[in-house]
Design a protein around this motif. Structure first.
Motif, short mmCIF file in Angstrom:
data_model
loop_
_atom_site.label_atom_id
_atom_site.label_comp_id
_atom_site.label_asym_id
_atom_site.label_seq_id
_atom_site.Cartn_x
_atom_site.Cartn_y
_atom_site.Cartn_z
N LYS A 156 7.85 0.50 -8.63
CA LYS A 156 8.24 -0.72 -7.92
C LYS A 156 8.49 -0.44 -6.44
O LYS A 156 8.13 -1.25 -5.58
N ALA A 157 9.08 0.71 -6.13
CA ALA A 157 9.29 1.07 -4.73
C ALA A 157 7.95 1.25 -4.02
O ALA A 157 7.80 0.86 -2.85
N MET A 158 6.98 1.82 -4.70
CA MET A 158 5.64 1.99 -4.13
C MET A 158 5.00 0.63 -3.86
O MET A 158 4.41 0.42 -2.78
N ILE A 159 5.10 -0.29 -4.81
CA ILE A 159 4.50 -1.61 -4.63
C ILE A 159 5.13 -2.32 -3.45
O ILE A 159 4.44 -2.91 -2.60
N ARG A 160 6.47 -2.27 -3.36
CA ARG A 160 7.16 -2.92 -2.24
C ARG A 160 6.72 -2.33 -0.90
O ARG A 160 6.54 -3.05 0.09
N LYS A 161 6.53 -1.02 -0.86
CA LYS A 161 6.10 -0.35 0.37
C LYS A 161 4.70 -0.83 0.76
O LYS A 161 4.45 -1.13 1.94
N ILE A 162 3.80 -0.91 -0.19
CA ILE A 162 2.44 -1.37 0.10
C ILE A 162 2.45 -2.80 0.60
O ILE A 162 1.80 -3.14 1.60
N VAL A 163 3.18 -3.67 -0.10
CA VAL A 163 3.24 -5.08 0.27
C VAL A 163 3.84 -5.24 1.66
O VAL A 163 3.32 -6.00 2.50
N ARG A 164 4.92 -4.51 1.94
CA ARG A 164 5.56 -4.61 3.25
C ARG A 164 4.64 -4.14 4.37
O ARG A 164 4.49 -4.81 5.39
N ASP A 165 3.97 -3.00 4.17
CA ASP A 165 3.08 -2.47 5.20
C ASP A 165 1.89 -3.40 5.44
O ASP A 165 1.48 -3.63 6.57
N ARG A 166 1.34 -3.90 4.34
CA ARG A 166 0.17 -4.78 4.46
C ARG A 166 0.53 -6.10 5.14
O ARG A 166 -0.27 -6.63 5.91
N SER A 167 1.68 -6.62 4.85
CA SER A 167 2.06 -7.90 5.45
C SER A 167 2.29 -7.77 6.95
O SER A 167 2.17 -8.74 7.68
N HIS A 168 2.56 -6.56 7.40
CA HIS A 168 2.84 -6.34 8.82
C HIS A 168 1.60 -6.04 9.64
O HIS A 168 1.57 -6.29 10.84
N ARG A 169 0.55 -5.47 9.00
CA ARG A 169 -0.53 -4.99 9.86
C ARG A 169 -1.94 -5.29 9.39
O ARG A 169 -2.80 -5.58 10.20
N LEU A 170 -2.22 -5.21 8.12
CA LEU A 170 -3.60 -5.29 7.67
C LEU A 170 -3.80 -6.43 6.68
O LEU A 170 -2.87 -6.85 6.00
#
Length: 224
Positions: free
Chosen positions: A74-88
């Motif tokens: 779940k921590a990995m998913i949140r990290k991916i979602v957060r990074d993607r929403s900010h840049r790509l």
């Protein structure tokens, strides 16, 4: 995927990180990264970076986490979602070519009839919208409606609507339209017997095994 990135050794003079935490990392990092790449349709490098971040966060909380793998995923998913929403932008499941020439990494022991089923599933999946793909894969991997909503920052009603639409599309595309199964009040009631989810679960399982076999072969080749 690359070799395991280094993790900090921990401050042995203060509160040392248990050896069990390092064993968890060595055992589960690759699986986490593969699942991140498959579930959220990001590159292997992005999934590795997020998996490493999740594992490092887990190390600092090891004594308080009762289910390490679930917490790390779940921590990995949140990290991916957060990074993607900010840049790509997210990328849909784009697979070029027809059913006959799709290049899907599968293990050598995958039977021919299973290979055809896997290709059928991915031909169908690539016709879904990106959000439909993501939610269906998360559902297959065992996440509840409320968990999916919380992880992706959307409402539970939106999750319900999108999954209902996606299942109807897949049911038609995979020739399962004559066997409808109601979602009911929750999404967990259909996981075991819904034909679409059974086919997806099997296809994603073979894909993960194939990606792992490919990764192992690449590592062996790199050592020569």
């Amino acid at each position: 995927m690359s070799d395991l990135p280094d993790l900090p050794p921990g401050d042995r003079t203060a509160t040392p990180i248990p050896e069990a935490a390092y064993t968890f990392y060595a055992t589960h990092f690759t699986k986490l990264a593969f699942r991140g790449s498959i579930m959220l349709r990001v590159s292997e490098q992005e999934a590795e970076d997020a998996a490493a971040f999740a594992c490092m966060e887990l190390l600092t909380r090891w004594s308080t986490v009762s289910q390490p793998y679930a917490w790390a995923e779940k921590a990995m998913i949140r990290k991916i979602v957060r990074d993607r929403s900010h840049r790509l932008r997210w990328r849909p499941w784009r697979l070029s070519g027809s059913q006959a020439d799709l290049e899907i990494p599968l293990p050598l022991h995958c039977p021919v009839d299973e290979q055809n089923q896997v290709r059928d599933v991915f031909v169908a999946l690539r016709q879904l919208k990106l959000r439909e793909q993501q939610l269906m894969v998360l559902l297959v991997y065992g996440y509840e409606r409320a968990e999916i909503a919380e992880l992706l920052g959307i409402t539970t009603n939106y999750v319900y609507v999108i999954i209902s639409q996606a299942r109807e599309k897949l049911r038609f595309l995979l020739g399962q339209e004559t066997h409808p199964v109601s979602l009911g009040d929750g999404l967990d009631s259909v996981r075991r017997d819904d034909p679409v989810l059974v086919l997806m679960r099997k296809a994603l399982g073979w894909l993960q095994l194939g990606m792992q076999a490919k990764h192992q072969a690449e590592r062996r080749e790199g050592r020569r």
